[in-house]
Enzyme design. Structure first.
Site, short mmCIF file in Angstrom:
data_model
loop_
_atom_site.label_atom_id
_atom_site.label_comp_id
_atom_site.label_asym_id
_atom_site.label_seq_id
_atom_site.Cartn_x
_atom_site.Cartn_y
_atom_site.Cartn_z
N ASP A 480 0.83 -1.20 0.00
CA ASP A 480 0.00 0.00 0.00
C ASP A 480 0.87 1.26 0.00
O ASP A 480 2.06 1.22 0.33
CB ASP A 480 -0.90 -0.02 1.25
CG ASP A 480 -2.21 0.72 1.04
OD1 ASP A 480 -2.30 1.51 0.09
OD2 ASP A 480 -3.14 0.50 1.84
N ASP A 550 -10.84 2.37 -2.79
CA ASP A 550 -11.33 2.18 -1.42
C ASP A 550 -12.84 2.28 -1.37
O ASP A 550 -13.44 2.05 -0.33
CB ASP A 550 -10.71 3.23 -0.49
CG ASP A 550 -9.33 2.81 0.01
OD1 ASP A 550 -8.97 1.62 -0.18
OD2 ASP A 550 -8.62 3.65 0.57
C1 GLA Z 1 -5.69 2.05 2.33
C2 GLA Z 1 -6.14 0.86 1.53
C3 GLA Z 1 -7.19 0.09 2.28
C4 GLA Z 1 -6.64 -0.34 3.61
C5 GLA Z 1 -6.13 0.87 4.39
C6 GLA Z 1 -5.39 0.45 5.65
O1 GLA Z 1 -6.68 3.00 2.44
O2 GLA Z 1 -6.60 1.25 0.28
O3 GLA Z 1 -7.62 -1.02 1.54
O4 GLA Z 1 -5.60 -1.25 3.41
O5 GLA Z 1 -5.24 1.65 3.62
O6 GLA Z 1 -4.91 1.52 6.35
#
Ligand code: GLA
Length: 731
Positions: A480, A550
């Site tokens: 990420d 997200d």
């Molecule tokens: C990002 C990702 C999510 C999750 C969060 C965790 O927003 O896109 O899927 O993993 O971080 O903090």
């Protein structure tokens, strides 16, 4: 032979199965662009070029008194700043004495078998049957200080041509690169539409179509990542082009950092398109003998509309860009812990989820953010990549072993490039974060960005990741990156090299991903950047799937995945079924529809299986079996967009068709349910006109389904979905 050089006319013709691209070295040594489009007889297309006395468009010195010859009006293959061409430029350099202008002239070329690769950068690769060839054309500047090597990868059977550029400093003094495009195409004639994919966090890759107007229309990113805001992929099409008809050109950038893409319509109605590294955060210093390689761009042409163009990218990226054990193998159906429990978990809670998940048929359990350091919220812990056993109540190995005992694989989340100020790592190495001297850094999600242009920083983080991966059985890693980069200054680089930081950061990221994939060839990597903030062809070289957004609301996802499908295959688009009411929008969508949408992606779940009803559990078990049944058709079939969800159709549809046309899966979501309304008739695509197909035991000719259409059942519930299986009838 996919690359033909006509010595008499000095014409290079590049051919793929259906497209043709042509350049010509003229009598002055200038490399002109003469044609790009439908494949035809390799004739010298320079007859299309007009020479005229254009006021206020000067003439190069070496053409003498010829006032009809102006670089400001001619279609050029690789225009350079300061040559008398005032349009958007592909290359801008500064010599050691501060001067900037130059002209480029042809020196030599080389044609070879196979596809070139690029040092430290992602690139499409050859495989048996692609029939790839490489052309390198070398140009030199007027002062004979540097060479520009133009790279062309002609991937005949993929119907795709790749481009890259290498600038080589031959002189004794440093040379500064201030702007470099990887691709430039001049279209002399015609009116065009530009199709781009804009967005924001929770709304990525929204499709936009606008006419190309006089002046420059540009998209790009200066965020240190390809960004949620604009995707490094665009289409240029004829005004009339549709999903099924018309001339369409695609331009895709295999790069994950700052980029600039532009369409420039000039005073003579010619359209120039360009795509390369964004010049705002870029100034690269080359010493004698140094070479700079611009990231690769992949261009494709379809004379049969946008669906066919997308299918070229789908195939090429799935088979000749993605790598690793999971390139085409079926990916495990996963359950991700994030929306189910966020930071609020311990091993007991996770195991409760895992047990229920295993009963559903889930194959991979992914532990998202919150398992490491002092991390109970997003305010601390990032950078401390050791397991928080106090929080978990056990070690990672114990957890992973228990999950494996349930018959599932285990995966884990990392955000290697960032650091919280409240972390041991930052307290020990505050200089490892990107910061501009004398200025407090811009915070985002309480975190700073580590200087990945530095090898020592990368080595430390890599070591920590390896320690975790080696400590337990881990089959999946989510990589990420949760902020945009600001404060671009590296403590390790000298002042004159500071302009290299942003690009060196991306090279550092690629270097680390390359090492990770080499050391763990069986690890499934999923890219992510707050959802799809770094959803680009560069990342796909390392991570064969990327979390799309997200926003897990299935109805919002229709637009996001619709936009994504223009440039990227289904197998790359991370998509999950989440709880309702949806966390982001509060919307209620039937579980069946949530699954139908997630199945147009990698497919998984992101919820707490302890919080679902018995009925829903049975539905999920059925969904998993169904996805497994249709997996090959979905992932290997041709994908067709049938409607645009942003045009507010009552029924939105898409279709997967087996390449030989013998089977299809039609997927429909009702967006606007009305009583007493007429039936929706959806025309199928990709079938064989003269064959008979079966739908629910009823026979239809392919031609009827494609030209007459199929009557979709009348939806009775908001967002109801339908999956219609079409099979060829054989006597
Ligand atoms: C990002 C990702 C999510 C999750 C969060 C965790 O927003 O896109 O899927 O993993 O971080 O903090």
């Amino acid at each position: 032979m996919a690359i033909i050089f006509d010595q008499v006319n000095s014409v290079f013709t590049l051919q793929t199965s259906h497209s043709m691209y042509q350049m010509k070295v003229d009598e002055h040594g200038v490399l002109l662009h003469t044609y790009y489009g439908r494949k035809g007889i390799p004739f010298d297309y320079s007859y299309l070029i007009t020479y005229a006395d254009h006021g206020f468009s000067g003439n190069p010195y070496d053409v003498g008194d010829n006032r009809l010859y102006s670089l400001d009006a001619l279609p050029q293959e690789y225009p350079v700043y300061g040559s008398g061409d005032y349009r958007s430029t592909a290359l801008k350099v500064q010599y050691a004495d501060g001067a900037g202008g130059c002209e480029l002239r042809y020196v030599r070329h080389e044609i070879r078998e196979g596809k070139y690769s690029l040092p430290g950068l992602p690139a499409l690769y050859d495989s048996p049957g692609t029939a790839a060839h490489t052309l390198v054309i070398t140009l030199e500047d007027s002062r004979k200080v540097f060479y520009v090597h133009l790279y062309y990868g002609v991937m005949e059977n993929l119907d795709l041509i790749t481009r890259s550029v290498c600038v080589e400093n031959r002189g004794g003094d440093p040379l500064y690169l201030e702007q470099i495009s990887s691709v430039c195409v001049d279209f002399q004639h015609g009116d065009y539409d530009l199709h781009t994919f804009w967005g924001r966090h929770l709304k990525e890759r929204t499709y936009q179509r606008t006419p190309v107007t006089y002046g420059t229309q540009a998209i790009g990113s200066t965020r240190g990542a390809s960004s949620h805001q604009h995707n490094p992929f665009f289409l240029l099409t004829s005004r009339q082009a549709s999903e099924d008809t018309g001339d369409c050109y695609g331009f895709s950038f295999l790069y994950s950092g700052d980029f600039l893409a532009a369409a420039h319509k000039d005073q003579y109605s010619q359209t120039r398109v360009l795509m390369g590294i964004h010049p705002d955060n870029f100034r690269y210093c080359l010493y004698k003998g140094d070479c700079f390689y611009a990231p690769e761009a992949a261009m494709a042409y379809s004379g049969q509309g946008m669906n066919a163009l997308s299918q070229i990218y789908h195939k090429a990226y799935r088979h000749n860009l993605c790598r690793g054990a999971y390139k085409t193998a079926r990916r495990p159906i996963l359950l991700n812990s994030w929306e189910g429990v966020y930071f609020d978990f311990n091993a007991e809670k996770l195991m409760n989820m895992a047990r229920k998940a295993a009963q559903l048929g889930i194959e991979l359990f992914v532990l998202d953010d919150g398992w490491f350091g002092k991390r109970s919220q997003d305010i601390s812990g990032l950078g401390d990549w050791y397991v928080n056993e106090n929080k978990l109540g056990c070690g990672l190995k114990e957890l992973s072993d228990e999950i494996h005992a349930l018959g599932m694989q285990f995966g884990i989340w990392f955000e290697p490039e960032c650091v919280n100020e409240d972390s041991d790592l930052y307290r020990e190495h505050p200089d490892w974060a990107l910061k501009v001297p004398g200025k407090a850094p811009t915070r985002s999600r309480y975190q700073l960005v580590l200087d990945f242009s530095r090898e020592d920083v990368r080595e430390h983080i890599f070591g920590k990741i390896c320690q975790v991966l080696d400590s337990a059985q881990i089959e999946y890693l989510k990589w990420d990156f949760n902020r945009s980069i600001s404060d671009i200054y590296s403590a390790k680089l000298p002042p004159k090299r500071q302009g290299e930081t942003a690009h060196r950061y991306i090279l550092g990221l690629y270097d680390m991903l390359e090492k990770l994939t080499a050391r763990y060839p069986n690890l499934l990597l999923e890219g992510c950047s707050g959802g799809g903030g770094r959803f680009d062809a560069g990342m796909l070289y390392y991570t064969p799937q990327i979390w799309c957004s997200d926003d897990t609301d299935a109805i919002e996802r229709l637009s996001i995945q619709y936009g994504t499908s223009f440039g990227y295959p289904i197998s790359t688009a991370g998509a999950h079924v989440s709880h309702c009411p949806n966390e982001q929008t509060g919307r209620m969508v039937p579980l069946e529809t949530r699954a139908a949408v997630a199945m147009a992606g990698t497919f998984g779940y992101e919820l707490d299986p302890g919080k679902i009803t018995k009925t829903d559990r049975l539905v999920i078990q059925k969904q998993i079996k169904e996805f497994q049944k249709y997996y090959d058709l979905i992932q290997d079939g041709l994908y067709y967009r049938l409607t645009n969800p942003d045009d507010y159709p009552s029924y939105h549809g898409w279709e997967f068709v087996k390449e030989d046309g013998s089977e299809a899966l039609l997927c429909i979501v009702a967006l606007h349910v009305q009583p007493n309304a007429s039936r929706c008739c959806m025309k199928l695509k990709g079938l064989k006109e003269d064959k008979i197909y079966l739908i629910d035991g009823v026979k239809y000719p392919g031609s009827a389904l494609m030209h007459g259409g199929y009557l979709i059942p009348h939806a009775k519930v908001e967002y109801e979905s339908f999956r219609i299986h079409v099979t060829e009838w054989v006597e």
